[in-house]
Design a protein around this motif. Sequence first.
Motif, PDB file in Angstrom:
ATOM      1  N   ILE A 140       0.779  -1.298   0.152  1.00 11.87           N
ATOM      2  CA  ILE A 140       0.027  -0.001   0.003  1.00 11.87           C
ATOM      3  C   ILE A 140       0.803   1.298  -0.039  1.00 11.87           C
ATOM      4  O   ILE A 140       0.513   2.331  -0.776  1.00 11.87           O
ATOM      5  CB  ILE A 140      -0.744  -0.075   1.175  1.00 11.87           C
ATOM      6  CG1 ILE A 140      -1.920  -0.999   0.951  1.00 11.87           C
ATOM      7  CG2 ILE A 140      -1.715   1.275   1.300  1.00 11.87           C
ATOM      8  CD1 ILE A 140      -2.856  -1.345   2.175  1.00 11.87           C
ATOM      9  N   ARG A 141       1.778   1.071   1.083  1.00  6.41           N
ATOM     10  CA  ARG A 141       2.884   2.478   0.878  1.00  6.41           C
ATOM     11  C   ARG A 141       3.372   2.593  -0.490  1.00  6.41           C
ATOM     12  O   ARG A 141       3.410   3.807  -0.875  1.00  6.41           O
ATOM     13  CB  ARG A 141       4.050   2.067   2.010  1.00  6.41           C
ATOM     14  CG  ARG A 141       3.515   2.301   3.317  1.00  6.41           C
ATOM     15  CD  ARG A 141       4.717   2.491   4.276  1.00  6.41           C
ATOM     16  NE  ARG A 141       5.593   1.552   4.280  1.00  6.41           N
ATOM     17  CZ  ARG A 141       5.643   0.405   4.947  1.00  6.41           C
ATOM     18  NH1 ARG A 141       4.777   0.174   6.061  1.00  6.41           N
ATOM     19  NH2 ARG A 141       6.555  -0.452   5.159  1.00  6.41           N
ATOM     20  N   TRP A 142       3.818   1.590  -1.122  1.00  2.78           N
ATOM     21  CA  TRP A 142       4.301   1.722  -2.512  1.00  2.78           C
ATOM     22  C   TRP A 142       3.389   2.254  -3.532  1.00  2.78           C
ATOM     23  O   TRP A 142       3.698   3.054  -4.441  1.00  2.78           O
ATOM     24  CB  TRP A 142       5.131   0.539  -3.138  1.00  2.78           C
ATOM     25  CG  TRP A 142       6.494   0.243  -2.499  1.00  2.78           C
ATOM     26  CD1 TRP A 142       6.816  -0.236  -1.521  1.00  2.78           C
ATOM     27  CD2 TRP A 142       7.624   0.735  -3.200  1.00  2.78           C
ATOM     28  NE1 TRP A 142       8.116   0.077  -1.492  1.00  2.78           N
ATOM     29  CE2 TRP A 142       8.724   0.199  -2.526  1.00  2.78           C
ATOM     30  CE3 TRP A 142       7.789   1.627  -4.332  1.00  2.78           C
ATOM     31  CZ2 TRP A 142       9.986   0.651  -2.954  1.00  2.78           C
ATOM     32  CZ3 TRP A 142       9.419   1.994  -4.929  1.00  2.78           C
ATOM     33  CH2 TRP A 142      10.139   1.391  -4.037  1.00  2.78           C
ATOM     34  N   LEU A 143       2.090   1.742  -3.284  1.00  2.00           N
ATOM     35  CA  LEU A 143       0.929   2.085  -4.445  1.00  2.00           C
ATOM     36  C   LEU A 143       0.592   3.584  -4.101  1.00  2.00           C
ATOM     37  O   LEU A 143       0.202   4.154  -5.157  1.00  2.00           O
ATOM     38  CB  LEU A 143      -0.437   1.222  -4.266  1.00  2.00           C
ATOM     39  CG  LEU A 143      -0.044  -0.299  -4.607  1.00  2.00           C
ATOM     40  CD1 LEU A 143      -1.257  -0.921  -4.043  1.00  2.00           C
ATOM     41  CD2 LEU A 143       0.375  -0.375  -5.744  1.00  2.00           C
ATOM     42  N   LEU A 144       0.889   3.982  -2.866  1.00  4.55           N
ATOM     43  CA  LEU A 144       0.465   5.593  -2.659  1.00  4.55           C
ATOM     44  C   LEU A 144       1.751   6.244  -3.145  1.00  4.55           C
ATOM     45  O   LEU A 144       1.614   7.581  -3.536  1.00  4.55           O
ATOM     46  CB  LEU A 144       0.159   5.743  -1.294  1.00  4.55           C
ATOM     47  CG  LEU A 144      -1.143   5.134  -0.710  1.00  4.55           C
ATOM     48  CD1 LEU A 144      -1.472   5.280   0.477  1.00  4.55           C
ATOM     49  CD2 LEU A 144      -2.438   5.624  -1.730  1.00  4.55           C
ATOM     50  N   PHE A 145       3.048   6.052  -2.562  1.00 10.80           N
ATOM     51  CA  PHE A 145       4.191   6.921  -2.794  1.00 10.80           C
ATOM     52  C   PHE A 145       4.604   7.014  -4.149  1.00 10.80           C
ATOM     53  O   PHE A 145       4.966   8.449  -4.746  1.00 10.80           O
ATOM     54  CB  PHE A 145       5.351   6.148  -2.095  1.00 10.80           C
ATOM     55  CG  PHE A 145       6.649   6.803  -2.281  1.00 10.80           C
ATOM     56  CD1 PHE A 145       6.940   8.091  -1.551  1.00 10.80           C
ATOM     57  CD2 PHE A 145       7.640   6.327  -3.179  1.00 10.80           C
ATOM     58  CE1 PHE A 145       8.106   8.562  -1.810  1.00 10.80           C
ATOM     59  CE2 PHE A 145       8.744   6.930  -3.033  1.00 10.80           C
ATOM     60  CZ  PHE A 145       9.103   8.128  -2.567  1.00 10.80           C
ATOM     61  N   VAL A 146       4.733   6.145  -5.091  1.00  9.01           N
ATOM     62  CA  VAL A 146       5.142   5.983  -6.294  1.00  9.01           C
ATOM     63  C   VAL A 146       4.449   6.990  -7.312  1.00  9.01           C
ATOM     64  O   VAL A 146       4.593   7.710  -7.928  1.00  9.01           O
ATOM     65  CB  VAL A 146       5.148   4.614  -7.055  1.00  9.01           C
ATOM     66  CG1 VAL A 146       5.398   4.726  -8.627  1.00  9.01           C
ATOM     67  CG2 VAL A 146       6.234   3.812  -6.279  1.00  9.01           C
ATOM     68  N   PRO A 147       2.786   7.010  -7.127  1.00 11.77           N
ATOM     69  CA  PRO A 147       2.274   7.877  -7.892  1.00 11.77           C
ATOM     70  C   PRO A 147       2.472   9.254  -7.273  1.00 11.77           C
ATOM     71  O   PRO A 147       2.531  10.303  -8.423  1.00 11.77           O
ATOM     72  CB  PRO A 147       0.657   7.331  -7.747  1.00 11.77           C
ATOM     73  CG  PRO A 147       0.709   6.150  -7.512  1.00 11.77           C
ATOM     74  CD  PRO A 147       2.091   5.879  -6.679  1.00 11.77           C
ATOM     75  N   PHE A 148       2.443   9.510  -6.071  1.00 11.06           N
ATOM     76  CA  PHE A 148       2.966  10.735  -5.758  1.00 11.06           C
ATOM     77  C   PHE A 148       3.900  11.505  -6.397  1.00 11.06           C
ATOM     78  O   PHE A 148       3.890  12.496  -6.597  1.00 11.06           O
ATOM     79  CB  PHE A 148       2.868  10.866  -4.035  1.00 11.06           C
ATOM     80  CG  PHE A 148       2.979  12.199  -3.534  1.00 11.06           C
ATOM     81  CD1 PHE A 148       1.695  12.990  -3.105  1.00 11.06           C
ATOM     82  CD2 PHE A 148       4.369  12.503  -3.010  1.00 11.06           C
ATOM     83  CE1 PHE A 148       1.779  14.103  -2.543  1.00 11.06           C
ATOM     84  CE2 PHE A 148       4.450  13.963  -2.581  1.00 11.06           C
ATOM     85  CZ  PHE A 148       3.068  14.582  -2.291  1.00 11.06           C
TER      86      PHE A 148
END
Length: 319
Positions: free
Chosen positions: A231-239
Amino acid sequence: MTNTSVFADPDPGSAMWLGLLYAVYAAIGIPANLLVLVLSTTKNVRVHPINICIFSIAFADMMLLVSCLSSTLWALTYDMKTCKVMGVGVYVFILMSMTLPSCLSLCRHVGLVREEHELHPMLRPLKRRKGILALNGIFWTYGLLYPLPFILTDRMGLDPMGFCGVVEIDSFLFWTYYLVFIGGVLFSAYIVTFIFYRKLSIWVQETSSMISATAQTNETLAVTRSIMRMIRWLLFVPFVFYYPALTVEMVMRISPNLISVLTARIFLITVPLPHIIDPFVTLLFVKCYRMSLIELTNGGRTLFKRSVYPSHGTVAVKP
């Protein structure tokens, strides 16, 4: 007879290199996401209802990369009809890919709660696979319907950044609709993700502090930690890779001549990258997907050996 759907590009040079780059992205990302979709149907993965959310994310990522090929087709044909159709796909699947992590965090939290009466009545259906399917259906219904006003008013085409999407927003009503149904929904999805990610974090801390824990509890703890990392990656990468382009888009919608199309397209280079990275994040952090990939690979090797060496492994029959 001329083709009236063919238009001139404001910067053909940047259109060509962006189109070629997006074709390379698609060649990498589409097979990777397709692999996650295939693994989602295997026995080891199907037993985990959370795979429904991961399947939706992978499908949205794959279809977004397909839609991004509009830049490639635009550079080759300058066909506005193709740009309009695939621009709808860009708007549908990019928002779906960014809102579905909230579904993942929510469903994982519900799956950890032992007693249904401890959940809000609206969340209790998510204890069952049908409930998770229904929630994903709600997400996809919204994603497919929200671009309808832009389609009906013929606002799809080459946007100010030189990307296939919504051409212009020239009224207060459409600005309000745009901010609420895109910006507002996206913001709400991030809030939901944060709330239930926090609940998962509390559960992990409490469970980790238990003196005695069963093997099943430790396995559930490991799976939950992996989902949290995902979840952290799914949120951080698009940001990191998407929001700079979103900022430029908003600036150009307010002041179209402030930034050149060439400069704007430089910011578009990173937009598809999260959707290429997502399937690798899934394979890295979700154990059941890794195990299924290993089994699929080993099965392929065994099949290859049997096809090349048909007698390998057979028992010799003596006369």
